[in-house]
Design a protein around this motif. Structure first.
Motif, PDB file in Angstrom:
ATOM      1  N   ASP A  97       0.758  -1.223   0.090  1.00 13.34           N
ATOM      2  CA  ASP A  97      -0.047  -0.171  -0.091  1.00 13.34           C
ATOM      3  C   ASP A  97       0.895   1.375  -0.106  1.00 13.34           C
TER       4      ASP A  97
ATOM      5  N   ARG B 166       1.939   6.410  -6.984  1.00 11.55           N
ATOM      6  CA  ARG B 166       0.688   7.090  -7.456  1.00 11.55           C
ATOM      7  C   ARG B 166       1.302   8.872  -7.301  1.00 11.55           C
TER       8      ARG B 166
ATOM      9  N   CYS C 209      -0.659  -4.814  -7.306  1.00 11.13           N
ATOM     10  CA  CYS C 209      -1.223  -3.678  -8.311  1.00 11.13           C
ATOM     11  C   CYS C 209      -0.587  -3.713  -9.627  1.00 11.13           C
TER      12      CYS C 209
ATOM     13  N   ARG D 145       4.212  -4.514 -12.287  1.00 15.03           N
ATOM     14  CA  ARG D 145       3.390  -5.004 -11.053  1.00 15.03           C
ATOM     15  C   ARG D 145       4.221  -5.095  -9.863  1.00 15.03           C
TER      16      ARG D 145
ATOM     17  N   PHE E 209       2.527   1.769  -3.277  1.00 10.40           N
ATOM     18  CA  PHE E 209       1.616   1.981  -4.195  1.00 10.40           C
ATOM     19  C   PHE E 209       1.433   3.552  -4.228  1.00 10.40           C
ATOM     20  N   GLU E 210       1.069   4.042  -3.107  1.00  7.72           N
ATOM     21  CA  GLU E 210       0.936   5.344  -2.846  1.00  7.72           C
ATOM     22  C   GLU E 210       2.033   6.168  -3.053  1.00  7.72           C
TER      23      GLU E 210
ATOM     24  N   GLU F  54      -4.208  -0.556 -12.071  1.00  8.64           N
ATOM     25  CA  GLU F  54      -4.834  -1.437 -11.307  1.00  8.64           C
ATOM     26  C   GLU F  54      -4.467  -0.995  -9.645  1.00  8.64           C
ATOM     27  N   GLU F  55      -5.242  -0.662  -8.764  1.00  6.48           N
ATOM     28  CA  GLU F  55      -4.938  -0.628  -7.610  1.00  6.48           C
ATOM     29  C   GLU F  55      -4.691  -1.860  -6.676  1.00  6.48           C
ATOM     30  N   PRO F  56      -4.099  -1.736  -5.576  1.00  7.74           N
ATOM     31  CA  PRO F  56      -4.048  -3.080  -4.859  1.00  7.74           C
ATOM     32  C   PRO F  56      -5.144  -3.917  -4.578  1.00  7.74           C
ATOM     33  N   VAL F  57      -5.058  -5.064  -5.125  1.00  4.82           N
ATOM     34  CA  VAL F  57      -6.242  -5.954  -4.924  1.00  4.82           C
ATOM     35  C   VAL F  57      -5.752  -7.299  -4.943  1.00  4.82           C
TER      36      VAL F  57
ATOM     37  N   LEU G 205       0.912  -0.752 -12.535  1.00 10.05           N
ATOM     38  CA  LEU G 205       1.321   0.548 -12.832  1.00 10.05           C
ATOM     39  C   LEU G 205       2.050   0.735 -14.242  1.00 10.05           C
TER      40      LEU G 205
ATOM     41  N   VAL H 134      -1.778   4.616 -13.026  1.00 13.07           N
ATOM     42  CA  VAL H 134      -2.350   3.544 -12.289  1.00 13.07           C
ATOM     43  C   VAL H 134      -3.461   2.679 -13.266  1.00 13.07           C
TER      44      VAL H 134
END
Length: 134
Positions: A91, A98, A118, A129, A94-95, A106-109, A120, A104
């Motif tokens: 997380d 971003r 995720c 990824r 990812f932030e 796909e956000e973390p999933v 990017l 982006v």
């Protein structure tokens, strides 16, 4: 006998712009920065983790004009092979990416095939990824 991946190359349009992403946003550290013939290669590694390194270079660095042009075309289309990274804090990573302006995808999933990750694009359009480290 043992074998391991030592480094992989990532082709980018602008090494300095890529450094802002891979070094500043993702936290890699510069291990080597080499100029040759008007081009440069920058090797980055993960602080304190050793292991695999990445090498950033432009399409024409160390290649013929025709080969560099072909790679530039693939880079522009966004179809060069993806890179898959892992992070102990997906997380936060990812932030950071971003906030640095990464596109982006796909956000973390939690993926149905297992990892939480995720997707990017780096500043050159390469697919990156990032998976939560196990």
């Amino acid at each position: 006998m043992s074998i391991a991946l030592q480094y992989c190359h990532i082709t980018v349009n602008d090494v300095d712009e890529a450094l802002a992403f891979y070094r500043d946003a993702l936290g890699f550290e510069v291990r080597n920065d080499v100029g040759n013939g008007g081009f440069r290669w920058v090797t980055l590694g993960t602080p304190g983790r050793g292991g695999t390194e990445i090498v950033l270079s432009e399409p024409h660095a160390g290649r013929s004009q025709a080969d560099g042009d072909a790679i530039q075309e693939l880079l522009t289309k966004g179809v060069l092979p993806m890179i898959v990274l892992s992070s102990d804090d997906l997380d936060k990573t990812f932030e950071n990416a971003r906030a640095a302006g990464a596109e982006v995808l796909e956000e973390p999933v939690q993926q149905p095939w297992g990892p939480r990750d995720c997707a990017l694009r780096d500043p050159s359009g390469n697919l990156v990824r990032i998976a939560q480290a196990q």
